[in-house]
Structures are given as structure tokens and as C-alpha cells.
Design a protein around this motif. Structure first.
Motif, PDB file in Angstrom:
ATOM      1  N   PHE A 231      36.905  20.825  16.970  1.00 58.35           N
ATOM      2  CA  PHE A 231      35.493  21.012  17.306  1.00 58.35           C
ATOM      3  C   PHE A 231      35.182  22.464  17.637  1.00 58.35           C
ATOM      4  O   PHE A 231      35.961  23.145  18.311  1.00 58.35           O
TER       5      PHE A 231
ATOM      6  N   ASN B 211      34.775  10.517  17.485  1.00 61.21           N
ATOM      7  CA  ASN B 211      33.864  11.434  18.163  1.00 61.21           C
ATOM      8  C   ASN B 211      33.450  10.974  19.557  1.00 61.21           C
ATOM      9  O   ASN B 211      32.774  11.708  20.267  1.00 61.21           O
TER      10      ASN B 211
ATOM     11  N   LEU C 126      34.165  13.271  22.565  1.00 60.37           N
ATOM     12  CA  LEU C 126      33.363  14.492  22.491  1.00 60.37           C
ATOM     13  C   LEU C 126      31.931  14.212  22.938  1.00 60.37           C
ATOM     14  O   LEU C 126      31.354  14.982  23.705  1.00 60.37           O
TER      15      LEU C 126
ATOM     16  N   ARG D  70      31.775  13.973  26.602  1.00 59.41           N
ATOM     17  CA  ARG D  70      31.860  15.304  27.200  1.00 59.41           C
ATOM     18  C   ARG D  70      30.527  16.039  27.094  1.00 59.41           C
ATOM     19  O   ARG D  70      30.068  16.658  28.067  1.00 59.41           O
TER      20      ARG D  70
END
Length: 132
Positions: free
Chosen positions: A84, A119, A122, A125
Motif C-alpha cells: 500500500f 483490504n 487497511l 486503519r
């Protein structure tokens, strides 16, 4: 089992919106939303792949990209390692150059279940770091 290395761009504008594209109906994880990006080719660094893929998919020229972590995920038929990058500086206006639907979503309104499972951490986050 096939192992794919993928560069992924989190394109975020000054309004804290994230640019997303929808996966094609004929692809793995069809019709889910995703952060644009693609496979890292042999001899290419993750950042080089990111810049190439974002130009191909969204028409932007990346001016700066910050590494934002990795994720490993194993699906039934393939293992993927996602690299990422946070992209906040670019030239051009991103759009679905390959005909894919696209949208801008406020970072605080991302929904993990709209993305492939690789994903989800992520997205969690990004939600935790979102400004009100």
C-alpha cells in the motif's frame, strides 16, 4: 499456489476523500470496490509499479507516494501480497480510464465489506485515522 505481488494506491485528496474503482464483473472479487493498482512486474519496484498502474488505470501522474504498509492474504486459488502507498500529490484528475466505475468517498465513510477481504485491515486503519 500462485503468489501475486500488487502495488496499491490510496489516492486521497485535500478534503480527505479516497478515490475508489469497482472491480470488473469478470474478475476475481467481481464488483467489489478497490483502491487502484496492479501487479508488480519482474524487475519493477513496488513504487514503480504503483506509478505505472495508476497512470494506466486512473490517468494520473504520481508525484509523491508514501509506503503505507503491506497485507498478505490467501484466497482459495491465489495468495496476494499488497503493497500500500498513500498518494496525496499527483498531476491530473483521476478517472476510470479502463471504463470502470469510480467514486470519491470520505475516508471516514469507507465500509470494509465493500472491499475484497485482503483490504479489510487497511480500511479499518484508514477509518481509525480519519479526521472528523
Amino acid at each position: 499456489m500462485k503468489h501475486l505481488q500488487v502495488a496499491v494506491g490510496i489516492i486521497r485528496n485535500a478534503q480527505q476523500e479516497i478515490f475508489l474503482t469497482r472491480r470488473p464483473a469478470s474478475s476475481h472479487m467481481a464488483n467489489m470496490w478497490e483502491f487502484p493498482g496492479g501487479k508488480i512486474e519482474p524487475g519493477e519496484s513496488a513504487e514503480q509499479a504503483l506509478k505505472r498502474e495508476l497512470l494506466e488505470e486512473t490517468g494520473i501522474v504520481v508525484l509523491a507516494a508514501t509506503a503505507f504498509g503491506n497485507a498478505d492474504h490467501t484466497y482459495q486459488d491465489v495468495r496476494v501480497t499488497l503493497h500500500f502507498f498513500l498518494v496525496e500529490q499527483w498531476q491530473g484528475e483521476p478517472w476510470g480510464r479502463e471504463g470502470q466505475p469510480q467514486r470519491w468517498v470520505p475516508q471516514r465513510e469507507l465500509i470494509a465489506d465493500e472491499f475484497p477481504p485482503a483490504n479489510h485491515k487497511l480500511v479499518t486503519r484508514l477509518l481509525a485515522e480519519a479526521r472528523p
